[in-house]
Each structure stands twice: as structure tokens, then as C-alpha cells.
Design a protein around this motif. Sequence first.
Motif, short mmCIF file in Angstrom:
data_model
loop_
_atom_site.label_atom_id
_atom_site.label_comp_id
_atom_site.label_asym_id
_atom_site.label_seq_id
_atom_site.Cartn_x
_atom_site.Cartn_y
_atom_site.Cartn_z
N UNK A 173 30.30 84.14 -52.47
CA UNK A 173 29.04 84.18 -53.21
C UNK A 173 28.51 82.77 -53.47
N UNK A 174 29.42 81.83 -53.69
CA UNK A 174 28.99 80.46 -53.99
C UNK A 174 28.33 79.78 -52.79
N UNK A 175 28.69 80.19 -51.59
CA UNK A 175 28.17 79.54 -50.38
C UNK A 175 27.38 80.50 -49.50
N UNK A 176 26.90 81.57 -50.09
CA UNK A 176 26.26 82.63 -49.31
C UNK A 176 24.92 82.18 -48.72
N UNK A 177 24.69 82.55 -47.48
CA UNK A 177 23.40 82.37 -46.83
C UNK A 177 23.06 83.66 -46.09
N UNK A 178 21.79 83.96 -45.99
CA UNK A 178 21.38 85.16 -45.28
C UNK A 178 21.57 85.00 -43.78
N UNK A 179 21.70 86.12 -43.06
CA UNK A 179 21.84 86.04 -41.60
C UNK A 179 20.64 85.35 -40.96
N UNK A 180 20.88 84.69 -39.84
CA UNK A 180 19.82 84.02 -39.12
C UNK A 180 19.01 85.02 -38.31
N UNK A 181 17.80 84.63 -37.98
CA UNK A 181 16.94 85.41 -37.11
C UNK A 181 17.05 84.83 -35.70
N UNK A 182 17.23 85.67 -34.67
CA UNK A 182 17.30 85.12 -33.30
C UNK A 182 16.04 84.32 -32.97
N UNK A 183 16.20 83.26 -32.25
CA UNK A 183 15.07 82.40 -31.92
C UNK A 183 14.03 83.17 -31.11
N UNK A 184 12.78 83.10 -31.55
CA UNK A 184 11.70 83.75 -30.84
C UNK A 184 11.51 85.21 -31.20
N UNK A 185 12.29 85.72 -32.16
CA UNK A 185 12.18 87.12 -32.56
C UNK A 185 11.49 87.21 -33.92
N UNK A 186 10.75 88.29 -34.11
CA UNK A 186 10.09 88.55 -35.38
C UNK A 186 10.26 90.03 -35.72
N UNK A 187 10.76 90.31 -36.90
CA UNK A 187 10.81 91.68 -37.41
C UNK A 187 9.66 91.87 -38.38
N UNK A 188 8.91 92.95 -38.21
CA UNK A 188 7.71 93.17 -39.01
C UNK A 188 7.93 94.34 -39.97
N UNK A 189 7.84 94.08 -41.26
CA UNK A 189 7.88 95.15 -42.26
C UNK A 189 6.46 95.67 -42.48
#
Length: 387
Positions: A175-191
Motif C-alpha cells: 500500500x505504501x508504494x502502490x501505483x496503478x497499472x500502466x496503459x499499453x502504449x498507443x491504447x485508449x480505453x473509453x468510459x
Amino acid sequence: MRRDHLRTTLLFLASIVIGVVGWSGHVLLLPAALGFPILWSLAQTRSVVALVSAGYFLAASRGLPQGVATFYAADIWLGLLLWLCASLSFVVVHSVLWTKNPNVRPFRYLLAAVIMSIPPFGITGWAHPVTAAGVLFPGWGWWGLNLITAGLAGLVTRIWPAVAIALTGFWLWSAAFWTDPKLPEGWRGVDLEMGASLGREAGLQRQRDLIATVRNAASDGGRVVVLPETALGFWTPTMERLWVGVLRAGDATVIAGATVLDATGYDNVLAAVDRKGGRILYRERMPVPGSMWQPWRSWFGESGGTRADFFANPVVSIGASRAAPLICYEQLIVWPILQSMLHDPDFIIAVGNGWWTEETSIVAIQRAATTAWSKLFAKPLVVAFNT
């Protein structure tokens, strides 16, 4: 007698708290679910185990009654009935395999954990404590899965306090060093926020709105744009020609949810389309039981419902990359992601259409679980949801 009743009450209340906190939709709280095996081992009778299992599962899946009522536009009682039915497999498996013998108990619990991970019981294997592996051991991959399996076994032995302290240490460090997962280069997820109309509104204006959304994402550097589950509605030759024509002038690829219909039922799929054409990229392995997957129809000679391809297409190829797709319900259970990870994909694609989960934590739980698996195996993650 009073002491036994007090103990049972405390175990039951603790199971509810653990279910609510662990499955609150906050990824860093997932390890709270590891309290369940401790309560399972502290129970002194099979009936208490059943009560504790029910309390944990029902609390973890508490959004189901409201979600079902919204989906079917029905009374809350239908949701309550399905909620209770869904809990039966979890309660039965953990109750039957419980034992008073402390030497056998770790093996029994691990057997229960495995049974709730794979079909047929794994079909409703929500709220599995093993999901917390990605928070405790981010980047450790299969070694992390082995460690949390050993931890689960240790939590049902007499040395559970020492095991719990060790796991808590990993939890705090992560938890102290948590980072969110990376997004693949050139990819976009649209909500999207199109509610129940997404996938149901088939007019040209809806497609134009989606095309504009894709163009905005592409102009922001997205070579591959991912849209949510059922975004395109029914996948037809006309739909394919429309999107191929739109993409003909550029290099963008669109991956979007769609429905493929035939005389016997339908498939919930991801379609990929670019300037060269379109194709079915992925067929959902485990649709939502009851509302989508209805295998009993065939028993009575009826057609309809979504097909389930339990162990098909665990990874798909997109250009030079290989992805592990997860559509909606697959993000809540264990075997689809583990089957995909056996093939060592380059990243994970998670899509959903959660309009019916409004005022519940279901979509947040899906995101948290997918994030945890992504972190465990150090895989980039692309997410696209409609609400």
C-alpha cells in the motif's frame, strides 16, 4: 450455552464486516477478505460455518439484489431470490469441506478454494480471497499466487496469528508504494455514460456519437481505441461496412463490444475493426448466469440465451501483441484470468456495461479485481466501462 451463542454471533458479524470491507470496490482493501478463512477455521460446528460463509458471501455480493431489480425493471424480491441462490454453492462447498480435525483443515480449505475457482462451482465463485494476491505481491506472478495459496492454508491452522501478521506486513508495504497499472502504449480505453441505451439504441445518430468519441481518442494518440461491452449493438455486415468506411482514412483500430445473433442464441463478443475490415476478436467465456447464460433452455428444446465458451480463446492476437480479454462478469471470477495468464499475454483488456449497477459497488469491485490481477502479473491494463 450463552458463550457459544455469543461466539457464533461475533463470528457472523465479523464475516459480514470482512465481506463489506474486502469487497468495497477499493483495490487496496481486498486483503481484508483474507479474514474469511480465519473465521472458517474458528467455527466449531458445521452450522456455524454455514452461517459465517453466508454472512461473508452475501455481504460481498450485496449489490446484486438492487442490480437485478434494475436490470429486469422488477421488484426487489427477484433480486433477493437470485442473491440467495447465488450464495448456495459458496455456502455448501465451505460447509461440506469443513472439519474439526486441525491437521486436515488446511487441505480441506485449499480444496474448497480450488473448487470455487473452476466450473461448475466457480461459475458463481465471486469474492474469492485469492484475488488479494495482486495487492500483497504485485509483480510476483505465479510465485505470488503460490504464496497467497500457502497463506490461505496457514490462516486455517493454529499459527494463523503469525501468518496474519506476515501477510499484513506485505499488505502495508504494498500500500505504501502502490501505483496503478500502466496503459499499453498507443491504447485508449473509453468510459461512456450512456446508461441502458448503449447497445440497444441502433440508430445512425448513436453510431455517429461513438465515431466522434473514437476520433477524439485517436487524436489524443490512441492507435487502438477500446469501447465498452455491447457498444456496437448487433454486429452485422452493415455495421462492419460503416466502421470500416470511417476508419479507412487513418491507422486507428477500434475494439468494441457487440452481439452476434443467430437462430439458436447469441454470443457476447469483442469485435476488432480497422481500415482493412472487421472480425470477431473474442467470444465471452462466461456470461452472467441467469440473465444471459441460460443453459436450461436447451433441456426443454428452447433456444435463446448467451453461449458460454468456458475455456475458449483465453488470449487474442492484435497486431504483434497478445491480449487477455475479460468481459464484465469474467472479472468477478477466478478461472478466466488465470487461464489467460497461462498463455502469458502482453496485457489485459477489461470491458463492461454496468448501467444496471447504479447505486451499487459492482462496477467498482470489477475494476478493483481486474486491477489486482493486472498488478499480480505486472500486465498493462486497458479498461472501458459504460454506466
